[in-house]
Design a protein around this motif. Sequence first.
Motif, mmCIF file in Angstrom:
data_model
loop_
_atom_site.group_PDB
_atom_site.id
_atom_site.type_symbol
_atom_site.label_atom_id
_atom_site.label_comp_id
_atom_site.label_asym_id
_atom_site.label_seq_id
_atom_site.Cartn_x
_atom_site.Cartn_y
_atom_site.Cartn_z
ATOM 1 N N THR A 514 34.082 38.426 38.155
ATOM 2 C CA THR A 514 34.624 37.113 37.783
ATOM 3 C C THR A 514 35.646 37.195 36.657
ATOM 4 O O THR A 514 36.058 36.164 36.127
ATOM 5 C CB THR A 514 33.483 36.165 37.361
ATOM 6 N N ASP A 571 34.373 30.148 39.809
ATOM 7 C CA ASP A 571 35.593 29.793 40.533
ATOM 8 C C ASP A 571 36.626 30.916 40.527
ATOM 9 O O ASP A 571 37.601 30.864 41.289
ATOM 10 C CB ASP A 571 36.210 28.525 39.935
ATOM 11 N N ARG A 572 36.422 31.919 39.670
ATOM 12 C CA ARG A 572 37.365 33.052 39.621
ATOM 13 C C ARG A 572 36.980 34.162 40.593
ATOM 14 O O ARG A 572 37.700 35.151 40.727
ATOM 15 C CB ARG A 572 37.418 33.634 38.208
ATOM 16 N N THR A 574 36.671 35.972 43.935
ATOM 17 C CA THR A 574 37.404 35.897 45.211
ATOM 18 C C THR A 574 37.019 36.997 46.187
ATOM 19 O O THR A 574 37.454 36.971 47.342
ATOM 20 C CB THR A 574 38.918 35.992 44.948
ATOM 21 N N ARG A 599 27.462 26.977 42.461
ATOM 22 C CA ARG A 599 28.831 26.845 41.945
ATOM 23 C C ARG A 599 29.865 27.426 42.904
ATOM 24 O O ARG A 599 31.044 27.090 42.833
ATOM 25 C CB ARG A 599 28.947 27.556 40.582
ATOM 26 N N ARG A 603 33.606 27.507 48.528
ATOM 27 C CA ARG A 603 34.797 28.184 48.022
ATOM 28 C C ARG A 603 35.315 29.258 48.974
ATOM 29 O O ARG A 603 36.334 29.881 48.711
ATOM 30 C CB ARG A 603 34.530 28.794 46.645
#
Length: 654
Positions: A514, A571-572, A574, A599, A603
Amino acid sequence: MGETVRTLAYGSWPSPIDAALAAAHDGRPDFVGFVGDEAWWTEPRPEEGGRRTLVRRRADGHEESVLPPPWNVRSRVMEYGGQPWAGASTHGGPLVVFVNFADQRLYRYEEGAEPRPLTPVSPVGGGLRWAEPLVRADLGEVWCVLEEFTGEAPTDVRRVLAAVPLDGSAADDRGAVRELTDGRHRFVTGARLSPDGRRAAWLVWDHPRMPWDGTELLVADVTADGTFENTRTVAGGPEESVAQVDWTHDGRLLHSSDAGGWWNLYRDGEPLCPCEEEFGGPLWQVGLRWFAPLEGGLVAVLHGRGALALGVLDPETGEIVDAAGPWTEYAPTLAALGERVVAVGAGPHTAHEVVELDTRTGHCRVVGAAHEDAVDPAYHPEPQVRTFTGPAGQEIHAHVYPPRHPDVTGPPDTPAPYVVWAHGGPTSRAPLVLDLTVAYFTSRGIGVAEVNYGGSTGYGRAYRERLREQWGVVDVEDCAAVALALADEGTADRDRLALRGGSAGGWTTAASLTSTDVYACGTIIYPILDLTGWGTGETHDFESQYLESLVGPLAEVPGRYAERSPVTRADRLTVPFLLLQGLDDVICPPAQCDRFLARLKGRGVPHAYLAFEGEGHGFRRADTMVRALEAELSLYAQVFGFDPPGVPTLELGE
């Protein structure tokens, strides 16, 4: 190499080391001791529900498991446990006391009889737990560390030294347990009795310190009826870690302390062999032993930088003579009887074995849990002990295991995929030993790099304290530096780097995924993911204030706790990942995984979450380990683009 060496894509090499074989060889013998002149120890049984049994080596050399299933010799004191058994030789044979994992009661075992409980069950919180027993047959007692829960919260707990009657009179009566200390200190180790029985020595420490930060060495006078008097502090303090204490046979006090920057040995307060080597380590469990006094005045020691060797120290000259043999790494458990020393040793080509050193001859031999090659050693990984340079020019210690197979090689001029392993702790280190889990990957054409990042033990206090208030920074940077250095030199494929780790290593993995773009994927195993939650009651008492030193005081830097947490930075993320968790884990609870996954929902990050019933912190059951290992390999196969023969495909959802 075989006669015909084939060229195959990395990761797809055929290997005789399957997940079941790796699982069957997981764990090591531990907690060695003598009962009379027999060596005894505990040993893992992954195929028997992950229990630990007690093993004895009879005088004729025959090894036998003393307790059948479901007996499980394992303490839960401080959750990580400690020395779970002790024994004495009587006219009727061995008298052994042990802790049974399921109920945490102390039991008495004698040959030909069922074990009998010595302690009661408490209905409060986590109950009554025991560790580091010392049989006092002369008093009809066994002295132990007692951990007693006083409420339902994991921090509602007190710890004292206590005496349990050997006659079973306390089996249903907590009042029959005699307390030896006053509970003034939060943590205690077991008492070590002087040869004349008149003094006892033990270690204590208090929140927020961890035992590698600062401990105190206490000594008390012991009366004829076993009462402690005149307790005083003789060594240690807030910035000095005393890791172990014992007595020489002529009644002098021995202890290991890092007052000089390394855990060195002291006798009556005077250094015996001052040097930049460790003669101690982190006290993750009570009852760990890095030295054992011998009758003639010599001392058996584990010592070294990084890996610890077994040697015999002459206190008068400061000279150490190391034991010969293939064992280059010893676990922190030692026992001495006369001139005999029993230890647990391993090496790059040898799994952990119980070995005995005859200090008169220097001869060392295997006496238990003998290593047998499960496959041709040509499939074993060949480690390279390396030192890398970090972003600030500091040293980073690592073990690099390149892909290895006797009959297969990778495509020419093509670097191999590599998985960086971050060890747990984080105040610990990766041992340099034969590990079939490493071989599971290297024999398939996947390299492994174990990183002893800043904060690891074995390299002095200054190296250990590089992580102070820098957890999630230094460990992340050091692992990335090793991964990128391997790619820069052409050893590893820059586009096929992965990171994996359990517990604190799971934190480092999640924190790295992250916050960096170094890795193509990662395996996160029973991790810490939310510092704020973990630091405010979501873990057990022992580590409940660990973050005060690893991250900083929560009251002063709450923003740092939130900013560094993977749950905040989800959210970071990927890249694909695998998350593995035991549902009975009280150290890194499943709630952290649930929060993290919530969270990430929606995504579009490919991932899998495998949660295992009946597993705690550290997987112990063979079927769990097989599932977890095959899932991990499947993740790498899908991300790195290879097809491992015979491995079920892990379903990655989003």
